[in-house]
Design a protein around this motif. Structure first.
Motif, mmCIF file in Angstrom:
data_model
loop_
_atom_site.group_PDB
_atom_site.id
_atom_site.type_symbol
_atom_site.label_atom_id
_atom_site.label_comp_id
_atom_site.label_asym_id
_atom_site.label_seq_id
_atom_site.Cartn_x
_atom_site.Cartn_y
_atom_site.Cartn_z
ATOM 1 N N PHE A 1 9.474 5.085 0.312
ATOM 2 C CA PHE A 1 9.043 6.404 -0.109
ATOM 3 C C PHE A 1 10.227 7.247 -0.630
ATOM 4 O O PHE A 1 10.166 7.882 -1.675
ATOM 5 N N MET B 1 -2.941 9.257 4.948
ATOM 6 C CA MET B 1 -1.948 8.188 5.032
ATOM 7 C C MET B 1 -1.635 7.867 6.496
ATOM 8 O O MET B 1 -1.440 6.703 6.868
ATOM 9 N N THR C 1 1.291 13.284 -8.780
ATOM 10 C CA THR C 1 0.293 14.366 -8.769
ATOM 11 C C THR C 1 0.951 15.699 -9.112
ATOM 12 O O THR C 1 2.146 15.886 -8.919
ATOM 13 N N LEU D 1 0.870 4.241 -2.639
ATOM 14 C CA LEU D 1 0.645 5.630 -2.226
ATOM 15 C C LEU D 1 1.797 6.525 -2.685
ATOM 16 O O LEU D 1 1.577 7.627 -3.194
ATOM 17 N N PHE E 1 -3.624 14.419 1.869
ATOM 18 C CA PHE E 1 -3.094 13.129 1.430
ATOM 19 C C PHE E 1 -2.275 12.465 2.539
ATOM 20 O O PHE E 1 -2.514 11.309 2.911
ATOM 21 N N PHE E 2 -1.296 13.214 3.058
ATOM 22 C CA PHE E 2 -0.422 12.600 4.070
ATOM 23 C C PHE E 2 -1.159 12.405 5.393
ATOM 24 O O PHE E 2 -0.824 11.506 6.181
ATOM 25 N N TYR F 1 -4.478 5.894 7.812
ATOM 26 C CA TYR F 1 -4.327 4.524 7.325
ATOM 27 C C TYR F 1 -3.275 3.788 8.150
ATOM 28 O O TYR F 1 -3.446 2.619 8.515
ATOM 29 N N GLY G 1 3.323 9.084 7.290
ATOM 30 C CA GLY G 1 2.735 10.121 6.437
ATOM 31 C C GLY G 1 3.268 11.506 6.767
ATOM 32 O O GLY G 1 3.829 12.186 5.897
ATOM 33 N N VAL H 1 0.840 -1.202 0.000
ATOM 34 C CA VAL H 1 0.000 0.000 0.000
ATOM 35 C C VAL H 1 0.876 1.253 0.000
ATOM 36 O O VAL H 1 0.613 2.224 -0.714
ATOM 37 N N ILE H 2 1.958 1.206 0.793
ATOM 38 C CA ILE H 2 2.854 2.370 0.857
ATOM 39 C C ILE H 2 3.490 2.648 -0.513
ATOM 40 O O ILE H 2 3.579 3.792 -0.956
ATOM 41 N N LEU I 1 1.543 7.065 -6.387
ATOM 42 C CA LEU I 1 0.436 7.959 -6.744
ATOM 43 C C LEU I 1 0.759 9.413 -6.420
ATOM 44 O O LEU I 1 0.587 10.298 -7.246
ATOM 45 N N VAL I 2 1.243 9.630 -5.202
ATOM 46 C CA VAL I 2 1.429 11.029 -4.791
ATOM 47 C C VAL I 2 2.535 11.708 -5.601
ATOM 48 O O VAL I 2 2.440 12.879 -5.947
#
Lengths: 455, 115
Positions: free
Chosen positions: A187, A55, A29, A22, A51-52, A58, A77, A18-19, A25-26
């Motif tokens: 990340f 996160m 943007t 994410l 967003f963060f 989540y 996040g 998931v990370i 995706l971010v």
């Protein structure tokens, strides 16, 4: 039934997946892209805070029990937001994550909420300290480790009863630190890649822009040069005159000029500016105008060149200079009075066997303001031919790196007795082109041929 | 084309000796100019150009040497030339630059001229 450690591993793996998504995706943007370029608007920052922040929520919700203790990546996040997008995003996301955690209660609510807020704040400060840029994955991972250790310290400091706090920390400290460090690593690597990609693209764009600019500059330089060379030469009774200049790809600063002077005199100028491209073209323009004006003004060749040199030398920087041959041909007497300012000696063919070199009578123009120039006079007889040229002719090279050279030039002239000035000029240029073959033309090629028609 | 210039330098007391090996033409002049100007920027004022292994010089090459000399003279320094082969020397002579550059047969005599 799957063993417990395997299902734990699967849950952790899912969290990491998931990370990764994410992070991917971010970073795609527009908001993230803008912030990375240093453009901050309330809109892009708000988007990133949300967003963060989500996160972080989540991270809380996806927390799992490891060895009976809750492990989560709630701080991730805000940490990433702060490190990559600055303190506003870091603090904003931290507040959201902290507020959500606070609503869940429990004996560590104070410590955990505070830790999440601090994660965003400290990450933002690191961003500022690193001159508003992302610190890179190594420091980011170290920061995650330190931050989670701080988180544990806060639990010990604030959560009561103390014995329970100690028990909890001893269980979760290692997995928490590890999970957050791993998340941060993912990340940071993705953000780092993005930054490198963007940098490469910027460099490539710059390079292409530079190429475009250079090309345009060469075009302009070539236009300047071509526009300053006379299209039609004046007719001199009893004499044939032909001249041509072929600019190199990277234009040099050759030019020639023919001036009609009083008393049946004609001024012949051929010059070679040191340098290439735009600087040479501009310097050539200046030199041509100055020499032309002075040649018209002064009757004596040496005076004209002396004054021209003074004006040009006042104007030169970066060591630019121009070698120049200026001859005044008298159509009545067939005398040629000349000044050779550091130019390669023109060749005066007397018949075909004999020739004279019209050697230098002064230094190239533009170097010393007070250069002195002598003038000399030669008598031209019917059938004599004067060949004035720039070193682009003799220094033309072939694929074997050999120069065309003065011997080949002489041989070419001597192989065509009785030919007109135009024929001689065309033949020499053909020969030079044939000699060079596929080798690139490095320098301008300029030639002027004056032939006294035999009686 | 041997589009490469080998540039090396060493100092003898307060004189910097710059040795060039290759062809000083349109292609190699920019890098050579950068190297020489960098030496001047470091504070060297007395420079001997060891041109013994300089096979060729074009007007672009002459230009960068004049630029260097023009920068050194007001500082009380100079750029002097040593060991040029006849073909290279004749390029200086044709342009009339034998009158502004001091030329020496060997690096040693060029160095002595500064002392």
């Amino acid at each position: 039934m799957v063993p417990a450690y395997i299902s734990t591993f699967i849950v952790l793996f899912q969290m990491m997946a998931v990370i990764v998504i994410l992070a991917y995706l971010v970073t795609r943007t527009r908001s993230f892209s803008e912030v990375l370029s240093g453009v901050f608007t309330w809109k892009n920052q708000l988007f990133l805070i949300v967003f963060f922040g989500i996160m972080s929520i989540y991270g809380t919700e996806s927390g799992i029990l490891i060895l009976g203790a809750p492990v989560n990546v709630r701080d991730l996040g805000p940490m990433v937001g702060g490190l990559a997008c600055g303190p506003v995003v870091g603090i904003g996301a931290g507040l959201i994550g902290a507020a959500y955690r606070f609503t869940l209660g429990g004996f560590t609510e104070m410590a955990c909420s505070l830790a999440t807020f601090l994660a965003g704040l400290l990450a933002g400060l690191i961003y500022l300290a690193n001159r508003r840029t992302f610190v890179g994955w190594k420091i980011a991972v170290v920061f995650a480790v330190v931050m989670e250790s701080l988180h544990m310290a806060l639990v010990l400091l604030l959560s009561r009863p103390y014995t329970e706090a100690v028990e909890l920390v001893s269980l979760v400290a290692a997995p928490m630190i590890l999970a957050n460090a791993a998340g941060m690593f993912i990340f940071a690597v993705i953000i780092g890649n993005l930054i490198t990609e963007r940098k490469t693209k910027t460099e490539r764009d710059m390079y292409e822009l530079e190429l475009e600019r250079e090309k345009a500059e060469l075009e302009v330089a070539r236009e300047i040069q071509v526009s300053l060379i006379p299209e039609i030469l004046p007719h001199i009774p009893g004499v044939e005159l032909a001249a041509r200049s072929i600019p190199a790809k990277v234009v040099g600063g050759d030019f020639y000029d023919v001036l009609q002077l009083p008393d049946q005199k004609t001024g012949l100028i051929i010059a070679d500016v040191s340098g290439k491209g735009m600087p040479a073209a501009l310097f050539m323009g200046l030199s041509r105008t100055v020499v032309r004006a002075n040649a018209t003004w002064h009757a004596a060749a040496a005076d004209a060149i002396q004054d021209a040199n003074m004006m040009i030398a006042e104007d030169t920087r970066s060591g630019m200079f121009v070698t120049l041959f200026y001859g005044i041909f008298n159509a009545r007497t067939h005398n040629l009075t000349y000044v050779n300012a550091g130019h390669n000696p023109p060749l005066l063919f007397r018949g075909l066997k004999q020739y004279e070199e019209l050697r230098g009578t002064g230094m190239a123009l533009g170097v010393l303001e007070d250069s002195r120039f002598e003038e000399k006079t030669v008598q031209l007889n019917p059938g004599d031919m004067l060949l004035i040229y720039t070193d682009g002719v003799t220094e033309a090279i072939n694929a074997q790196d050999e120069q065309y050279g003065i011997e080949r030039l002489m041989a070419a002239v001597q192989s065509m007795p009785g030919r007109s000035a135009t024929e001689v000029l065309d033949t020499i240029i053909d020969q030079v082109n044939q000699f060079s073959g596929q080798a690139p033309q490095y320098d301008d090629i300029t030639l002027m041929v004056l032939r006294v028609i035999p009686t | 084309m041997s589009n490469h210039m080998e540039i090396s330098h060493h100092t003898v007391d307060d004189v910097l000796v710059i040795s060039l090996r290759g062809r000083l033409d349109t292609v190699t002049s920019p890098e050579t100019e950068t190297a020489i100007q960098a030496c001047i920027a470091e504070g060297y004022q007395k420079i001997v150009l060891d041109a013994a292994n300089l096979a060729y010089i074009s007007s672009a090459g002459l230009r960068i040497l004049i630029a260097a000399k023009k920068r050194l003279i007001p500082e009380g320094g100079d750029l002097r030339l040593a060991g040029m082969i006849p073909q290279v020397r004749s390029v200086f002579t044709i342009a009339g630059f034998d009158r502004i550059f001091q030329m020496y047969d060997t690096e040693k005599s060029a160095l002595e001229s500064f002392s």
